[in-house]
Every structure is written in C-alpha cells, then in structure tokens.
Write a protein that holds these residues in place. Structure first.
Motif: not given
Ligand SMILES: [Cu+2]
Length: 487
Positions: A182-187
């Motif tokens: 997982p790498s969607a920042y803040g999501v």
C-alpha cells in the motif's frame, strides 16, 4: 456522510485529564481513554522543484507559530513550513536531493536527517548550526534502500526543546522495483507520528524537557499533532508508518481487540519477509511499518499497553480506525519484501559503549572537540551497548544495524530487520551488527547517542569519523576549530 455518522457516535465529550501548571514532567500518566473526535491530520507532502543542475530541491523553513494542540487553545509552537511538525519529504533511491533549510526561529538550530546514509557534512548534527536568518543547503544522493526516515533538530543541548516544541517531519525513501505494498500517501499508506506532551490547562506546552530522569513524560499523546484522533480508511489493508517522535516515552502498540497484523519494516528499511505479531514496541526515534487488515464498517482502537519499562505509560488510547462500509480490495501482502543481510565477518572489531547515569558514555560526557571512535569506511563491526542503569536507547548516525541479541537472547522476529535506533532496557546489554557506509571525512564526525532527548542533551553522546581503511591511526582525535566548524 460517514464522517457525520462518526461524529454522532462520538458525541460524548471527553474529559481532559487534570493538567494544571503543577502537573509537569513526572506528573500524571497520560489519559487512558479517548473519544476520537478529531480527524487525524496528515502532514502534507513536501513540494519539490528541479534545479538547473538536475538536483531535486526541497525547501524547509523552521518557524514559530501558534497551534491548537487542544481544540480552542492555541499554543506557541515550532514547525517546518507551518506552525507544528513538518511536511513529509518523499524521494527515491538514486535521486540527488538538495534540502534548502531556512532558520526563522530567531535562535540557532540544526536539522539532522535521521536514518539517512550521507556524508557527515550533510548530516545536520551539532557541528552544522544554522544561525538565525541563515539558510543551509546540504545535498546528497540517496544510495540506501526504501525506509521511513525522519528529520529533526540536533543542536547540542537544545534538541529536546526544539523537538518538543514541534520540529520534526518524515522523510520517506522509495525504491524503484520494490515489492507491491500500500503506497497511496495518507490513504492506505498513513504516517503516525506519536508524541506525548505535558499540556497545561490553557493548552500550552508545559514541562522542562531537561529535568528529571527522563525529561518529558507527558500527560497527552498526539498523533501527527492531532489530539483525540480517528482515521477513516477505505481499503482492506492499510500500511501504517509509525514513528515514535516523543522525547522519552516508549509505546507498546497493539489493537484493542488484539488482532494480528504484519510488521514489514524496521527503522532503516524492509524486513526480508513480513512478520505477524499482535504488538510492536517503539522507543524514541524508532520506526515500524505495519500492515493491518480491516473489515467493512468496523471500528478498532490502536492502543499502547503498559509495559514493564520505566518509560512506558499505563494503557492508553492512541487512535481509532474507522473502516468504510465498503472497502476497496488491496493487493495481497508479498511473501518476500527484501533480501538484505547485515552480518559481520568472523573476528569483526568489537566496540563497547557503557551508558552511565543519564549524561555519559564510557565515563565521558559529549565533547564537541573529541573524536571518540575512528571507523574504516565500509566496516562491519559489533557494537556492544552496556546499560547498568535505567532505560536508555542508542542511535547511530549514518549506519544501518541489525540487533544480534539482548542479554544473549535474539530479538523478537519483527525487530530483526535493518535499524538505526534500538531500545536498551535497564540493566541489559545489547549487541549490534553495524554496517558503515563509504563516505569518508576525518574532520567531520557523525554522532551516536541515547535518543531519550534529555540524555542526549545532557551529554550521553559520542562522535565517530569514517575514514579510508588503513588511515585510522593517523586521524587526529581532537577537532580543531577548522574552517566551518562551530564549537
Ligand atoms: Cu538515555
């Protein structure tokens, strides 16, 4: 809609712990129960530009401001590009970055890149002060694997106060071709900066970070500067990058329902494979990346439980996670994450560091003019940290290390990855396999120190230089006031 529902559920007002001006460091334990009324703040990603020479440029301004750490009670704080904490810097392995740091605090400070492998002159330790009004622009090429690093001031004797007032930010390193996570920042890739504060009734930062055995052990825990926080998530798996950014507090982190989760990274990068646990412990300066799974519509509290260390709190809530009624699917967690082995050769050099009281190592307080250790570039050594007193920890600049053992026993599997900071329990000995880099400079030292900031500021710190192999014996052990040095 979900947010409104949440506020309805959490409408019971929280009672603040009594925290008048008399309740300073060593005062009441943090409040155990929260009501999770405030949406977790996510530090913004730092913008960047590309200079004419192709170097990626970030600008950070250290400034004063006012922040509502408690709602409706603004207090004087410090921050980078804002009033509290700093933006999250994100860069990739192979990139050259230039950090343009401007000091508008009205007092001298420094900025250290904690966890970063870089030349000593770029490291931002106490030899690299930034005068009020001045700008410092270090640059380096990122040569290390993916990691959750961070940045904070390091002026000798004032680190504890500058960090306590709010100067800290994350520095995320990515690696092209790394595992799918997982790498969607803040999501679904969410930073959690844990800090405890002694907040007075008017919301101001109270307590003296240089008093008592440990300095600040606060009565209020903030996550990303948010009091009483909740995090809304929308996917099944979420990566949490947890930084213990406290001055002295230790956290033993688990979910209230004791669900299991995976640790995927330690301070200095990914574990070779995920390790399933129900708890991780972090002392100041340490980081862990975890991946947790959530079911649609559920709510679960992340807590710190009371551990046995003298810097642990009792049980306390950190954050409530509120899962959406429908969650997006997430890719499976890979079985393998990295292939990294920090080992030492047979007959490796062993250095011993005895932690004394709260202010010295091997019987000596920090001296800016004294080089304590000289290390050959690329060396692999065993560093043995001996602690005959109460809790300490140990951070080494520039390196990555692996914990070999604690009192002869291996560390838990989740803590066998690459690290740069380690908890050293009272009356214990911790042995580390340490991997040094290739940047040499006989005149500019790196630091090693206790990351309980009260201890660091009081002199529980030493200095080492990295030099070309074979030149160790000719390196001067006294730093002159040569060009650029500020003593
Ligand atoms: Cu210490």
């Amino acid at each position: 809609m979900r947010r409104r529902t949440f506020f309805t559920l959490a409408a019971v007002p929280a009672l603040l712990t009594a925290c008048g001006p008399g309740d300073l460091s060593g005062g009441p334990e943090p409040q155990a129960k929260l009501s999770f009324r405030n949406r977790l703040r996510i530090p913004p990603l730092a913008p960047s530009t590309v200079d004419k020479d192709g170097v990626r440029r970030f600008e950070l301004t250290m400034q004063r401001g006012r922040t509502e750490l408690l709602p409706g009670k603004p207090t004087d704080t410090y921050g980078f590009n804002g009033s509290y904490l700093g933006p999250t810097v994100r860069a990739r392995r192979g990139e050259t970055v230039r950090m343009v740091v401007r000091n508008e605090l009205g007092e001298q400070s420094t900025v250290h890149w904690h966890g970063m492998r870089l030349p000593a002159r770029m490291d931002g330790g106490p030899h690299l002060p930034i005068a009020p009004g001045a700008t410092w622009s270090p640059q380096w090429t990122i040569t290390q694997p993916a990691a959750t690093s961070w940045y904070h001031p390091h002026p000798h004797g004032a680190t504890a106060m500058h960090v306590y007032r709010g100067l800290a930010g994350l520095f995320l390193l990515d690696e092209p071709g790394g595992p799918t996570l997982p790498s969607a920042y803040g999501v679904d890739d969410v930073p959690l900066i844990l800090q405890d504060k002694n907040l007075a009734a008017d919301g101001s930062l109270a307590g003296d970070p240089l008093k008592g055995t440990f300095g600040i052990l606060g009565n209020t825990v903030l996550v990303n500067g948010t009091y009483d926080p909740y995090l809304a998530v929308e996917s099944r798996r979420v990566r949490l990058r947890i930084l213990n950014g406290s001055n002295a507090r230790m956290y033993d982190i688990r979910f209230a329902d004791r669900r299991r989760f995976h640790v995927i990274a330690n301070d200095a990068g990914l574990l070779n494979a995920p390790v399933e646990v129900d708890q991780v412990s972090l002392s100041p300066g340490e980081r862990a990346e975890i991946v947790a799974e959530f079911a649609p519509g559920e709510q679960v509290v992340l807590r710190s439980i009371g551990g046995s260390a003298d810097i642990d709190a009792g049980d306390l809530d950190l954050l409530k996670i509120v899962a959406a009624k429908q969650l997006k699917a997430s890719p499976p967690l890979p079985d393998r994450l990295a292939d990294r082995h920090i080992d030492v050769p047979a007959g490796a050099k062993v250095r011993r560091f005895k932690l004394n009281g709260h202010d010295s190592i091997n019987g000596q307080e920090m001296d800016m003019t004294r080089i304590d250790e000289v290390v050959a570039a690329g060396a692999r050594e065993i560093w043995e940290i001996v602690n005959n007193v109460y809790s300490h920890n140990f951070h080494i600049h520039e390196v990555a290390f692996r914990v070999l053992d604690v009192d002869g026993a291996p560390p838990p599997a989740y803590a066998t990855g690459p690290k740069d900071t380690v908890f050293v329990p009272g009356k214990s000995t911790v042995r580390l396999a340490v991997e040094f880099g290739q940047d040499t400079d006989p005149n500019w030292p790196y630091m090693y120190h206790c990351h309980i900031l009260r201890h660091e500021d009081s002199g529980m710190m030493g200095q080492f230089v990295v030099v070309p192999p074979g030149t160790e014996s000719v390196v001067p052990r006294v730093l002159g006031a040569h060009a650029g040095h500020s003593m």
